[in-house]
Design an enzyme around this catalytic site. Structure first.
Site, mmCIF file in Angstrom:
data_model
loop_
_atom_site.group_PDB
_atom_site.id
_atom_site.type_symbol
_atom_site.label_atom_id
_atom_site.label_comp_id
_atom_site.label_asym_id
_atom_site.label_seq_id
_atom_site.Cartn_x
_atom_site.Cartn_y
_atom_site.Cartn_z
ATOM 1 N N ASP A 61 40.296 61.273 4.171
ATOM 2 C CA ASP A 61 39.785 61.608 2.834
ATOM 3 C C ASP A 61 39.134 62.983 2.845
ATOM 4 O O ASP A 61 39.441 63.837 2.016
ATOM 5 C CB ASP A 61 38.754 60.562 2.383
ATOM 6 N N TYR A 97 45.611 55.145 15.767
ATOM 7 C CA TYR A 97 44.681 54.011 15.698
ATOM 8 C C TYR A 97 44.926 53.150 16.945
ATOM 9 O O TYR A 97 45.843 53.426 17.718
ATOM 10 C CB TYR A 97 44.961 53.185 14.436
ATOM 11 N N GLN A 133 39.489 71.625 12.309
ATOM 12 C CA GLN A 133 40.854 71.496 11.796
ATOM 13 C C GLN A 133 41.782 72.630 12.242
ATOM 14 O O GLN A 133 42.929 72.392 12.601
ATOM 15 C CB GLN A 133 40.838 71.448 10.267
ATOM 16 N N ARG A 138 48.680 60.351 12.817
ATOM 17 C CA ARG A 138 48.399 59.130 12.062
ATOM 18 C C ARG A 138 48.034 59.475 10.611
ATOM 19 O O ARG A 138 47.999 60.659 10.243
ATOM 20 C CB ARG A 138 47.261 58.367 12.732
ATOM 21 N N GLY A 139 47.738 58.436 9.831
ATOM 22 C CA GLY A 139 47.148 58.629 8.503
ATOM 23 C C GLY A 139 47.966 59.506 7.590
ATOM 24 O O GLY A 139 49.144 59.257 7.342
ATOM 25 N N GLU A 140 47.357 60.572 7.127
ATOM 26 C CA GLU A 140 48.011 61.393 6.112
ATOM 27 C C GLU A 140 47.973 62.873 6.456
ATOM 28 O O GLU A 140 48.997 63.545 6.497
ATOM 29 C CB GLU A 140 47.321 61.128 4.764
ATOM 30 N N ASP A 141 46.783 63.379 6.730
ATOM 31 C CA ASP A 141 46.678 64.827 6.908
ATOM 32 C C ASP A 141 47.257 65.291 8.244
ATOM 33 O O ASP A 141 48.001 66.275 8.299
ATOM 34 C CB ASP A 141 45.216 65.269 6.774
ATOM 35 N N SER A 142 46.947 64.585 9.339
ATOM 36 C CA SER A 142 47.514 64.998 10.634
ATOM 37 C C SER A 142 49.032 64.816 10.610
ATOM 38 O O SER A 142 49.767 65.566 11.260
ATOM 39 C CB SER A 142 46.884 64.206 11.787
HETATM 40 O O1 TRH Z 1 41.657 59.822 10.011
HETATM 41 P P1 TRH Z 1 42.865 59.281 9.420
HETATM 42 O O2 TRH Z 1 43.345 58.015 9.959
HETATM 43 O O3 TRH Z 1 42.668 59.120 7.876
HETATM 44 C C1 TRH Z 1 43.174 58.030 7.140
HETATM 45 C C2 TRH Z 1 44.365 58.407 6.344
HETATM 46 O O4 TRH Z 1 44.167 59.540 5.533
HETATM 47 C C3 TRH Z 1 44.766 57.241 5.498
HETATM 48 O O5 TRH Z 1 45.878 57.580 4.697
HETATM 49 C C4 TRH Z 1 43.608 56.838 4.651
HETATM 50 O O6 TRH Z 1 43.939 55.791 3.862
HETATM 51 C C5 TRH Z 1 42.474 56.476 5.553
HETATM 52 O O7 TRH Z 1 42.121 57.579 6.360
HETATM 53 C C6 TRH Z 1 41.252 56.068 4.780
HETATM 54 O O8 TRH Z 1 44.078 60.324 9.600
HETATM 55 P P2 TRH Z 1 44.380 61.739 8.936
HETATM 56 O O9 TRH Z 1 44.725 61.603 7.495
HETATM 57 O O10 TRH Z 1 45.391 62.341 9.778
HETATM 58 O O11 TRH Z 1 43.036 62.556 9.050
HETATM 59 C C7 TRH Z 1 42.564 63.077 10.243
HETATM 60 C C8 TRH Z 1 41.904 64.409 9.985
HETATM 61 O O12 TRH Z 1 41.196 64.827 11.139
HETATM 62 C C9 TRH Z 1 42.918 65.536 9.686
HETATM 63 O O13 TRH Z 1 42.397 66.391 8.686
HETATM 64 C C10 TRH Z 1 42.996 66.303 10.996
HETATM 65 C C11 TRH Z 1 41.584 66.144 11.484
HETATM 66 N N1 TRH Z 1 41.378 66.330 12.915
HETATM 67 C C12 TRH Z 1 40.575 67.382 13.332
HETATM 68 O O14 TRH Z 1 40.087 68.168 12.501
HETATM 69 N N2 TRH Z 1 40.335 67.538 14.663
HETATM 70 C C13 TRH Z 1 40.869 66.712 15.602
HETATM 71 O O15 TRH Z 1 40.615 66.892 16.808
HETATM 72 C C14 TRH Z 1 41.707 65.647 15.169
HETATM 73 C C15 TRH Z 1 42.347 64.730 16.175
HETATM 74 C C16 TRH Z 1 41.940 65.484 13.814
#
Ligand code: TRH
Length: 377
Positions: A17, A193, A255, A271-275
């Protein structure tokens, strides 16, 4: 006059988010010249990816974005011109009243979750609920024409390609993380996860003819890594070797650094959305651990993306990639699917780059949001 935007981010769990909204907020400021306030209810999650955040402050400026703590006791705040509720979060009732009281009605949008499913195109930009005359609209990111596109900063792909062509820059960057892969080793990252399939994947990498160096940012998968290694209390900096596999835990980085990490690796598990999106911009093969939802509805989302992503692959490579992703997301055994995928490595690698370039032809999400606003006023 600059348009004023309010983005509301409620951190449900994890980092997606805040990851998405922080990226969007900066892009609206830097590339679209907007005034942006980002309301976040949990500054601690934010601090992980942006260490400059001072979690004690109710108001601060970071990279041109006004970051506001979204408190339980909502302070009187006039409405902006454009209001984004990220991922269907509920706006403070008093803020909704302020929107309704505006002389010029604001544009109110829900920034939805990313999905490759067909129905998204039909729902994108449709009106949703109304509050006292203020209409809310659905805004869907996506991979195809007719969606809002993906977050992509200007010049991102060019910067990524230049970095990938510069071995020295990559080496220097990896050194800052304490990463020194052996020559010829396959460098991979693992952000996921908890996953019961991990052990079978690590087993097959350990017995592979080629060395693998696996980088694991601190997070939820570490428990499974520990179980497989037979150790406890893994922390950033720890390195363990089992036959052909080296496992290294690294710190959760900001990031921009995470992007560079993805660009350095031959393969990224995300995973998730942004990565997930960032790994696609890396132009390298990837594996997606989709966020689990009730009644397995996430599996429809997974299938929809796989159908789109693999459409241009040869039938054999498509079968291999699908089997690999399906196993990871259904607690399946990873050994055979990984071996199958390795057989199609050149094709899958080339495809990752062409998919990235094809996606890069779409308008990016921030531009699409601004265009929607401009067509609406
Ligand atoms: O953390 P997430 O699992 O977030 C999830 C998803 O968005 C999912 O769709 C949503 O429903 C849920 O949250 C509530 O995975 P995501 O989306 O990849 O977000 C991780 C963020 O962390 C992304 O912006 C990249 C960042 N990141 C870093 O900045 N540094 C790091 O070392 C890593 C591993 C990730």
């Amino acid at each position: 006059m600059k348009a004023r935007w309010d983005i509301f981010c409620s951190v449900v769990d994890n980092f997606g988010d805040i990851g998405v909204t922080w990226r969007l907020a900066r892009q609206l400021v830097v590339e679209q010249g907007c005034d942006v306030r980002l309301w976040v209810d949990d500054l601690r999650a934010f601090e992980r990816m942006c260490p400059e955040i001072d979690v004690r402050l109710s108001q601060q400026w970071q990279e041109g974005v006004e970051v506001r703590h979204w408190p339980a006791e909502w302070p009187h705040t006039p409405s902006a011109d454009v209001v984004i509720a990220a991922f269907a979060c509920q706006l403070p009732p008093a803020y909704m009243e302020a929107m309704a009281a505006c002389e010029r009605t604001p544009l109110w949008m829900n920034l939805d979750y990313l999905s490759a499913e067909d129905w998204v195109i039909g729902c994108h930009r449709l009106p949703s609920v109304k509050f006292k005359g203020v209409q809310k609209y659905f805004f869907f990111p996506g991979f195809r024409a007719g969606t809002g596109g993906l977050l992509r900063e200007a010049g991102l792909l060019e910067a990524r390609q230049a970095f990938q062509q510069n071995a020295e820059a990559q080496q220097q960057f990896l050194q800052t993380l304490g990463v020194f892969p052996a020559a010829g080793a396959r460098l991979m990252s693992l952000f996921a996860y908890e996953n019961a399939s991990l052990g079978s994947w690590l087993d097959v990498m350990a017995t592979d003819g080629r060395a693998t160096h696996l980088l694991v940012p601190e997070g939820r998968i570490l428990g499974d890594v520990q179980r497989w290694l037979g150790v406890e209390g893994l922390v950033a900096g720890d390195i363990h070797q089992r036959d052909a596999l080296t496992v290294q835990v690294i710190a959760f980085v900001r990031q921009e650094q995470y992007d560079r990490l993805l660009w350095c690796c031959d393969f990224n598990a995300v995973r998730g959305e942004d990565s997930f999106v960032r790994a696609q911009w890396a132009g390298r093969p990837l594996l997606w651990h989709i966020y689990r939802q009730d009644e397995d509805i996430h599996l429809d989302k997974l299938d929809a993306f796989l159908a789109l992503y693999t459409a241009a692959l040869s039938p054999a490579a498509r079968v291999a990639l699908m089997a690999f992703w399906q196993a990871w997301n259904t607690d399946g055994d990873m050994a055979q699917p990984w071996k199958m995928l390795l057989e199609h490595w050149p094709e899958v690698s080339q495809h990752a780059e062409s998919w990235c370039l094809e996606q890069g032809l779409q308008a990016d999400l921030a531009t699409a949001l601004v265009q929607f606003y401009e067509s609406w006023i």
